[in-house]
Motif scaffolding. Structure first.
Motif, short mmCIF file in Angstrom:
data_model
loop_
_atom_site.label_atom_id
_atom_site.label_comp_id
_atom_site.label_asym_id
_atom_site.label_seq_id
_atom_site.Cartn_x
_atom_site.Cartn_y
_atom_site.Cartn_z
N GLN A 196 0.82 -1.23 0.00
CA GLN A 196 0.00 0.00 0.00
C GLN A 196 0.84 1.27 0.00
O GLN A 196 0.34 2.34 -0.28
CB GLN A 196 -0.95 -0.01 1.20
N THR A 197 2.14 1.14 0.37
CA THR A 197 2.99 2.35 0.31
C THR A 197 3.56 2.53 -1.10
O THR A 197 4.32 3.47 -1.34
CB THR A 197 4.20 2.25 1.28
N HIS A 218 -1.60 -4.63 8.78
CA HIS A 218 -1.91 -3.54 7.84
C HIS A 218 -2.87 -2.53 8.46
O HIS A 218 -3.15 -1.50 7.88
CB HIS A 218 -2.50 -4.09 6.54
N LYS A 228 7.32 4.93 8.95
CA LYS A 228 6.60 6.20 8.76
C LYS A 228 5.85 6.18 7.43
O LYS A 228 4.68 6.58 7.35
CB LYS A 228 7.60 7.36 8.81
N LYS A 229 6.50 5.66 6.39
CA LYS A 229 5.85 5.59 5.06
C LYS A 229 4.61 4.72 5.13
O LYS A 229 3.65 4.95 4.41
CB LYS A 229 6.83 4.99 4.05
N MET A 230 4.68 3.67 5.95
CA MET A 230 3.51 2.78 6.07
C MET A 230 2.44 3.40 6.97
O MET A 230 1.42 2.77 7.25
CB MET A 230 3.95 1.43 6.65
N GLY A 231 2.70 4.60 7.47
CA GLY A 231 1.71 5.29 8.31
C GLY A 231 1.70 4.78 9.74
O GLY A 231 0.72 4.96 10.47
#
Ligand SMILES: CCCCCCC/C=C/C(=O)SCCNC(=O)CCNC(=O)[C@H](O)C(C)(C)COP(=O)(O)OP(=O)(O)OC[C@H]1O[C@@H](n2cnc3c(N)ncnc32)[C@H](O)[C@@H]1OP(=O)(O)O
Length: 719
Positions: free
Chosen positions: A317-318, A434, A460-463
């Motif tokens: 998803q990233t 996820h 961080k990119k993966m939130g």
């Protein structure tokens, strides 16, 4: 802090300048007051545009000011002066217009937004309400139901949704300020009366009472003790039922209660703590600002069980290319189907195309040869993980980062089995990977700062709320959970029930008490760990000695339930009973109560009355005490790291700020005194023995939490 220019001959352009988010500090408010005054008194100016520098309109009131004596012009009259102006004022919204920023825009006569802008009134997440007129203007502009939704959830909306709701008048893909200036020229001279939102009545809403009753009930349920969402509903109700001036008075009264509340302090602390953990540092002196992450374009996941599947989805998803490896064909096919389903559902929710092509499935570990980073997520078995790490070291290109998703195994041990231990870190995801926000990035003594920086950046990119922690048994989260669970078991032995313990914890604000949570995650998980530690013995022995193992108090209650095949929800029986295996509704189980009675009789224990306060003190203070040990050991760099872990991964109520913040609020001396009290009553329980850091902090005058870092450093240097 607010710059003034005249553009296109007759438009006064006011630019907010307060990096990074143009927050409405005292100086910015003064700047707005002065520049608006200047624009209105300049006869050459026919209309006014307000924008923010660096592509962001305004991130709202300056949250840092809330803890101090606020000076400078207040927001409400400032916004009122804009609304009352006799020249049109247009807000040019790029980036974000949040909180006071949107309230400022609502005071303007028109709003033009860039298509990528986000708007919202997130004050509720800081324990506040939109008290610069937002709770009164927004319902008048977009109606009560939509305003209630935005104000009680604090959610941000896209420019497209803002246009649909009627919050903005126009959306542009081009230069927003240019579009706003053009718009301002086009409306110069028009009557402004219909544009002054405060003068509108709220749009009619049938059956207002029923609507508010329903919303209030929903909000009370989801708020879990938080007071701001309830005040938000009350403020919107005032907008719907009172004239504007009286509504504003109600908004002020409600805000006065929230503004000084412990909950607002806790929530604002969380806001800054979540940002502070990104500025990680290691005991070696390595830090976030001096360690450069490696670029990660292609990643791999080894092992596609529940965790591996979730991690694959989070990575895909990233936008990364992911090689997903599972050696058994049947499991690989099942995983592929499950992952595709998760990607499709996620994409539908976010209104984007699913990243199905981003994942390549393979049965062969050789397929990961050219990836930049691998996350191993095979079964929690050190021999198996070691074998995988050795294979990976042989297969991967030089420099590939090797990450293990373990929740309990020793990251250093795994690292030592590879030729390049500096490339190894733990990435402890939480199930479902996820969805859950938390990621513990676990470094060992030999992990390179670059490896930590890379894992933190990927998190961080993966939130994820990514927190760098040292390697120890259970890392931070699970290590602190152990004494918490043990105290809950001891309370059952002494006379409590799972229902009583869970009720106390849920009233405190946890979404689930310890026993309901244990039923959900499976009792067999802890049983396996205790067996591995040599703690589980056949359940026939009785008396006190049967409950002392490895020199400390031990409760075999969880083991006994597992011996009965009661593994929790998945078997339909655990600390509670369920209609059928897999069902989620926990019901009190008479069998369990008679089992507890028989257990107490077997061990000569006399049940006593236990109240909620004792449950909270014993479970929470034991957990907090372990947090102080963790700080003293240097496993977490500061209290914020622990608090972010607990709030984002363990259901600690955000409005209580996290365990260490809570200890600070309760008072360190009080926590110490209660731990000493329980330790005297239960000397065979080491986790009730107050940590030496807690003692030293109390002895040094209980500094406030933001000064603990200094105090810990000073206390260490005195040792
Ligand atoms: C009696 C008094 C009456 C007063 C009435 C008050 C009514 C109004 C109240 C409010 O407006 S409360 C504030 C509402 N606004 C928000 O909640 C927005 C908070 N900020 C964000 O959501 C994000 O920062 C952002 C604007 C979306 C930008 O996100 P991005 O990821 O780009 O950056 P961050 O890392 O989050 O932030 C960068 C930097 O800026 C600091 N910061 C952000 N917002 C504020 C703020 N409103 N006030 C002060 N500082 C803010 C943030 O802390 C970061 O700094 P560091 O912590 O890294 O130093």
């Amino acid at each position: 802090m607010a710059e003034y220019n005249r553009v296109s001959e007759c438009v006064g352009l006011i630019t907010l300048r307060n990096p990074p988010v143009n927050a409405l500090s005292a100086a910015v408010r003064q700047g707005i007051v002065d520049t608006v005054q200047r624009a209105l008194s300049d006869p050459n100016v026919k209309s006014v545009v307000i924008c923010g520098q660096n592509g962001i309109f305004c991130g709202g009131a300056d949250i840092k000011e809330f803890g101090s004596n606020m000076t400078g012009p207040p927001l409400i009259p400032m916004i009122h002066a804009i609304e009352s102006a006799n020249k049109p004022v247009v807000a040019a919204i790029e980036g974000s217009a949040l909180g006071g920023g949107l309230e400022l825009a609502l005071g303007c006569h028109y709003r033009i937004a860039h298509s990528k802008a986000r708007l919202g009134l997130p004050e509720v997440s800081l324990g506040l309400l939109p008290a610069a007129g937002g709770s009164q203007r927004l319902p008048r502009l977009i109606g009560v139901p939509a305003a209630l939704n935005l104000i009680t959830t604090g959610r941000h909306v896209t420019a497209a949704e803002a246009l649909q709701l009627g919050i903005v008048d126009q959306v542009t893909d081009h230069n927003t300020v240019d579009a706003a200036v053009k718009f301002a020229l086009s409306v110069a001279g028009r009557s402004l009366d219909p544009r002054r939102i405060s003068t509108h009545p709220c749009p009619q809403q049938p059956d207002l009472d029923a609507l508010f009753e329903e919303v209030m009930q929903k909000v009370r349920q989801s708020a879990r003790g938080a007071i701001a969402p309830i005040a938000c509903v009350q403020a919107v109700r005032a907008a719907a039922t009172l004239p504007y001036a009286q509504g504003m008075e109600r908004e002020r009264e409600l805000m006065a209660t929230l503004f000084t509340s412990g909950q607002a302090r806790a929530l604002q602390y969380c806001f800054f703590a979540e940002r502070a953990v990104g500025r990680w540092r290691m005991p070696s002196g390595a830090r976030w600002d001096t360690s450069k992450p490696r670029p990660v374009h292609k990643a791999a996941v080894i092992g596609l069980g529940t965790m591996g599947r979730g991690i694959t989805v989070a990575l895909a998803q990233t936008g990364l290319s992911v090689i997903a490896v599972e050696t058994q064909e049947k499991q690989l096919m099942e995983a592929k189907q499950a992952i595709s389903g998760m990607l499709e559902r996620g994409a539908k929710r976010r209104g984007v195309a699913p990243a199905l092509d981003g994942v390549i499935y393979s049965q062969n570990i050789q397929a990961v040869a050219d990836v930049d980073l691998v996350i191993e997520a095979v079964f929690e078995d050190i021999a198996l993980k070691t074998k995988v790490f050795q294979q990976l070291s042989a297969v991967c290109k030089p420099g590939t980062l090797l990450c293990t998703n373990t929740s309990a195994l020793d990251v250093d041990q795994l690292a030592s089995e590879t030729p390049n231990p500096e490339l190894v870190v733990g990435m402890h995801f939480f199930a479902p990977a996820h969805v859950m926000k938390l990621l513990e990035v676990v470094y060992g003594p030999r992990s390179s700062p670059q490896a930590v920086a890379t894992a933190m950046q990927l998190g961080k990119k993966m939130g994820k709320a990514s927190v760098a922690v040292g390697n120890c048994r259970g890392f931070v989260g699970n290590r602190m959970l152990k004494p918490y669970i043990e105290e809950a078991f001891f309370l059952l032995e002494e006379g409590a029930t799972p229902e009583l313990v869970d009720q106390a914890l849920e009233e405190f604000g946890f979404p689930m008490g310890v026993f309901r949570m244990s039923d959900l995650s499976g009792l067999d998980v802890g049983w396996r760990v205790r067996k591995g530690d040599g703690l589980v013995e056949p359940g026939t022995a009785s008396g006190r000695s049967a409950r002392i193992r490895q020199g400390r108090r031990y409760s075999p209650l969880g083991d006994l339930l597992c011996e009965e095949g009661r593994f929790g929800q998945k078997t339909g029986r655990g600390w509670y009973q369920y209609d059928k295996p897999g069902s989620r509704v926990a019901r009190s189980d008479p069998w369990l109560h008679s089992f507890l009675g028989a257990y107490r009789a077997q061990h000569g224990l006399v049940a006593r009355r236990i109240d909620h306060q004792e449950v909270l003190e014993r479970c929470l203070y034991a957990l907090i005490n372990e947090g102080f040990h963790i700080l003293d050991d240097g496993i977490a760099a500061g209290p914020e790291d622990i608090d972010v872990i607990y709030v984002s991964g363990y259901g600690w109520p955000r409005h209580r700020g996290g365990p260490m913040f809570y200890a600070n609020m309760v008072g360190l001396a009080k926590v110490l005194e209660r731990l000493e009290h329980y330790q005297q009553l239960h000397p065979e329980v080491p986790h009730l023995q107050p940590s030496s850091l807690l003692r030293r902090l109390v002895a040094s005058g209980s500094p406030p939490i933001h000064k603990w870092g200094e105090a810990i450093k000073k206390l260490h240097s005195q040792l």
